[in-house]
Motif scaffolding. Structure first.
Motif, PDB file in Angstrom:
ATOM      1  N   ARG A   1       0.817  -1.213   0.000  1.00 10.88           N
ATOM      2  CA  ARG A   1       0.000   0.000   0.000  1.00 10.88           C
ATOM      3  C   ARG A   1       0.857   1.273   0.000  1.00 10.88           C
ATOM      4  O   ARG A   1       0.574   2.231  -0.712  1.00 10.88           O
ATOM      5  N   GLU A   2       1.926   1.283   0.791  1.00  7.61           N
ATOM      6  CA  GLU A   2       2.744   2.492   0.891  1.00  7.61           C
ATOM      7  C   GLU A   2       3.572   2.750  -0.357  1.00  7.61           C
ATOM      8  O   GLU A   2       3.876   3.901  -0.677  1.00  7.61           O
ATOM      9  N   VAL A   3       3.958   1.701  -1.072  1.00 10.36           N
ATOM     10  CA  VAL A   3       4.871   1.864  -2.208  1.00 10.36           C
ATOM     11  C   VAL A   3       4.214   1.574  -3.551  1.00 10.36           C
ATOM     12  O   VAL A   3       4.868   1.673  -4.594  1.00 10.36           O
ATOM     13  N   GLY A   4       2.927   1.217  -3.552  1.00 11.11           N
ATOM     14  CA  GLY A   4       2.258   0.862  -4.805  1.00 11.11           C
ATOM     15  C   GLY A   4       2.315   1.949  -5.852  1.00 11.11           C
ATOM     16  O   GLY A   4       2.298   1.675  -7.058  1.00 11.11           O
ATOM     17  N   VAL A   5       2.406   3.203  -5.414  1.00  9.74           N
ATOM     18  CA  VAL A   5       2.457   4.316  -6.350  1.00  9.74           C
ATOM     19  C   VAL A   5       3.751   4.305  -7.169  1.00  9.74           C
ATOM     20  O   VAL A   5       3.842   4.962  -8.219  1.00  9.74           O
ATOM     21  N   LEU A   6       4.746   3.529  -6.747  1.00  7.18           N
ATOM     22  CA  LEU A   6       5.995   3.405  -7.510  1.00  7.18           C
ATOM     23  C   LEU A   6       5.879   2.403  -8.664  1.00  7.18           C
ATOM     24  O   LEU A   6       6.815   2.277  -9.458  1.00  7.18           O
ATOM     25  N   LEU A   7       4.752   1.699  -8.755  1.00 11.99           N
ATOM     26  CA  LEU A   7       4.653   0.643  -9.767  1.00 11.99           C
ATOM     27  C   LEU A   7       4.707   1.196 -11.183  1.00 11.99           C
ATOM     28  O   LEU A   7       5.303   0.569 -12.066  1.00 11.99           O
ATOM     29  N   GLU A   8       4.109   2.350 -11.436  1.00 15.06           N
ATOM     30  CA  GLU A   8       4.134   2.892 -12.798  1.00 15.06           C
ATOM     31  C   GLU A   8       5.557   3.234 -13.234  1.00 15.06           C
ATOM     32  O   GLU A   8       6.000   2.774 -14.310  1.00 15.06           O
ATOM     33  N   PRO A   9       6.348   4.000 -12.464  1.00 11.62           N
ATOM     34  CA  PRO A   9       7.735   4.204 -12.909  1.00 11.62           C
ATOM     35  C   PRO A   9       8.543   2.910 -12.959  1.00 11.62           C
ATOM     36  O   PRO A   9       9.404   2.749 -13.837  1.00 11.62           O
ATOM     37  N   LEU A  10       8.283   1.979 -12.044  1.00 15.82           N
ATOM     38  CA  LEU A  10       8.992   0.700 -12.094  1.00 15.82           C
ATOM     39  C   LEU A  10       8.681  -0.045 -13.386  1.00 15.82           C
ATOM     40  O   LEU A  10       9.560  -0.672 -13.987  1.00 15.82           O
ATOM     41  N   SER A  11       7.437   0.044 -13.858  1.00 13.25           N
ATOM     42  CA  SER A  11       7.050  -0.665 -15.080  1.00 13.25           C
ATOM     43  C   SER A  11       7.841  -0.182 -16.293  1.00 13.25           C
ATOM     44  O   SER A  11       8.135  -0.956 -17.208  1.00 13.25           O
ATOM     45  N   ILE A  12       8.226   1.083 -16.291  1.00 16.73           N
ATOM     46  CA  ILE A  12       9.012   1.617 -17.407  1.00 16.73           C
ATOM     47  C   ILE A  12      10.388   0.958 -17.447  1.00 16.73           C
ATOM     48  O   ILE A  12      10.905   0.603 -18.516  1.00 16.73           O
ATOM     49  N   VAL A  13      10.993   0.786 -16.272  1.00 14.91           N
ATOM     50  CA  VAL A  13      12.305   0.148 -16.213  1.00 14.91           C
ATOM     51  C   VAL A  13      12.190  -1.343 -16.541  1.00 14.91           C
ATOM     52  O   VAL A  13      13.041  -1.907 -17.234  1.00 14.91           O
ATOM     53  N   GLU A  14      11.130  -1.979 -16.038  1.00 10.31           N
ATOM     54  CA  GLU A  14      10.899  -3.384 -16.376  1.00 10.31           C
ATOM     55  C   GLU A  14      10.873  -3.551 -17.891  1.00 10.31           C
ATOM     56  O   GLU A  14      11.499  -4.463 -18.450  1.00 10.31           O
ATOM     57  N   LYS A  15      10.171  -2.657 -18.558  1.00  8.45           N
ATOM     58  CA  LYS A  15      10.055  -2.744 -20.008  1.00  8.45           C
ATOM     59  C   LYS A  15      11.406  -2.545 -20.680  1.00  8.45           C
ATOM     60  O   LYS A  15      11.775  -3.289 -21.598  1.00  8.45           O
ATOM     61  N   GLY A  16      12.170  -1.538 -20.235  1.00 14.59           N
ATOM     62  CA  GLY A  16      13.458  -1.277 -20.846  1.00 14.59           C
ATOM     63  C   GLY A  16      14.395  -2.466 -20.754  1.00 14.59           C
ATOM     64  O   GLY A  16      15.041  -2.848 -21.745  1.00 14.59           O
ATOM     65  N   ILE A  17      14.474  -3.077 -19.575  1.00 13.98           N
ATOM     66  CA  ILE A  17      15.374  -4.220 -19.393  1.00 13.98           C
ATOM     67  C   ILE A  17      14.888  -5.419 -20.193  1.00 13.98           C
ATOM     68  O   ILE A  17      15.673  -6.112 -20.861  1.00 13.98           O
TER      69      ILE A  17
END
Length: 359
Positions: free
Chosen positions: A145-161
């Protein structure tokens, strides 16, 4: 309800408004927004440089990094129920229905006619309530719940790698050394993912060695380098070149310099956006020779589709097991909606600023 909206093209026009509750259209889920991350794109829209209101409207509600709770689910929708916590993807298909959008790859739209929540043609999430079609939602366990808002920027890096790995299926590629250029949220999340994959990683930024960003880098086992003292080319020349480089600064001189730090068969993934019309003098012949003779790849990536969000949740869990509390430490400022201006002004010392509606 409270919402933060701008008049696209008008500098510093963001205002906190009192708007009617949104009405869910057929098949849409009603969401109570809990947290919204603020990044450079939001600031660029507020500065009047980019942004497009929905057709027929004069304003655009900001916010594309969401974390919300399901309030109401329409009849016939499976997989969601009230109380679920979710994150929404950002980009929506183009009306021309290009092959990528039809195939669920809205992030790879061929026509440019796509729409983006809080950026282009669709209202964003910086509002107390919103609606969304279920196919653009991914459930997030409440433990995040506290860090879920980081999922969108994390998804960009997931895609790049993942895309770098896909490109390199053209050969036998076993990367061992990686570099990350920039230690904002994207750069630090990139460092985290590369370390989860076991790569020896060096992260470059303009912060002092004792800064919180540098401390976060070192906690993952990566090396931190103050780029004011040694840039990526100098480190590559002394310690060896890099198999994979993630460029997350958006500074074009940094991106071109990174090419010369690539190892044979190396990949440079550009994730930072260069705004403006800067002109550079570059050693074009040398860079071209470097890329050709060493079978190197340079590619850009932006946005992400649902599968990268799903992978991000798996890596949330892996990161929390390995470095408890590290993700939480990346959220350095939490503000109420009334302090939206402070969020948009983006203090350089902050990593990720979040607007919290739940409080």
């Amino acid at each position: 309800m409270r919402a933060v909206a701008v008049i696209p093209g008008t500098p510093r026009s963001a205002r906190l408004l009192d708007l009617p509750l949104p009405r869910a259209r057929r098949g849409e889920v009603l969401l109570r927004v809990l947290r919204v991350g603020v990044d450079g794109t939001d600031s660029e829209i507020d500065a009047g440089h980019i942004g497009q209101a929905p057709p027929g409207e004069g304003m655009l509600i900001l916010g594309h990094e969401s974390f919300a709770q399901v309030e109401r689910v329409p009849d016939g929708v499976r997989g969601f129920r009230p109380g679920d916590t979710v994150v929404a993807t950002v980009r929506r298909p183009c009306p021309q229905r290009c092959v990528n959008c039809v195939g669920g790859e809205n992030d790879m739209c061929r026509t440019g006619g796509f729409r983006e929540r809080g950026i282009k043609g669709l209202h964003g999430f910086l509002q107390e309530f919103t609606t969304e079609l279920p196919q653009y939602l991914v459930k997030v366990p409440r433990v995040f719940r506290e860090v879920g808002v980081l999922l969108e920027p994390l998804s960009i890096v997931e895609k790049g790698i993942r895309q770098a790995e896909a490109v390199q299926r053209r050969l036998l590629w076993r990367p061992r050394r990686a570099a990350v250029l920039g230690a904002g949220a994207i750069g630090l999340l990139g460092t985290l993912l590369l370390r989860l994959r076991g790569l020896a990683t060096t992260t470059f930024a303009l912060d002092a060695a004792e800064s919180p960003r540098a401390a976060a880098v070192r906690r993952t086992g990566a090396r931190y380098v103050d780029a004011r003292e040694r840039d990526v080319r100098a480190v590559a020349a002394g310690d060896g070149p890099f198999d994979l480089i993630l460029e997350a600064t958006g500074a074009s001189p940094v991106a071109f310099a990174a090419i010369e730090a690539l190892a044979p068969n190396g990949v440079l993934c550009l994730m930072g956006v260069s705004a403006g019309d800067r002109r550079l003098e570059i050693p074009a012949d040398r860079l071209n020779l470097h890329l050709v003779l060493n079978n190197q790849v340079v590619f850009g990536t932006v946005n992400a589709n649902l599968r990268y969000f799903v992978q991000g949740i798996r890596d949330f869990a892996a990161a929390e097991r390995r470095w408890p509390g590290l993700l939480r430490s990346l959220i350095t400022k939490v503000l109420p909606p009334e302090a939206f201006r402070e969020a948009l002004n983006r203090d350089p010392a902050d990593i990720k600023t979040v607007v919290d509606f739940a409080a």
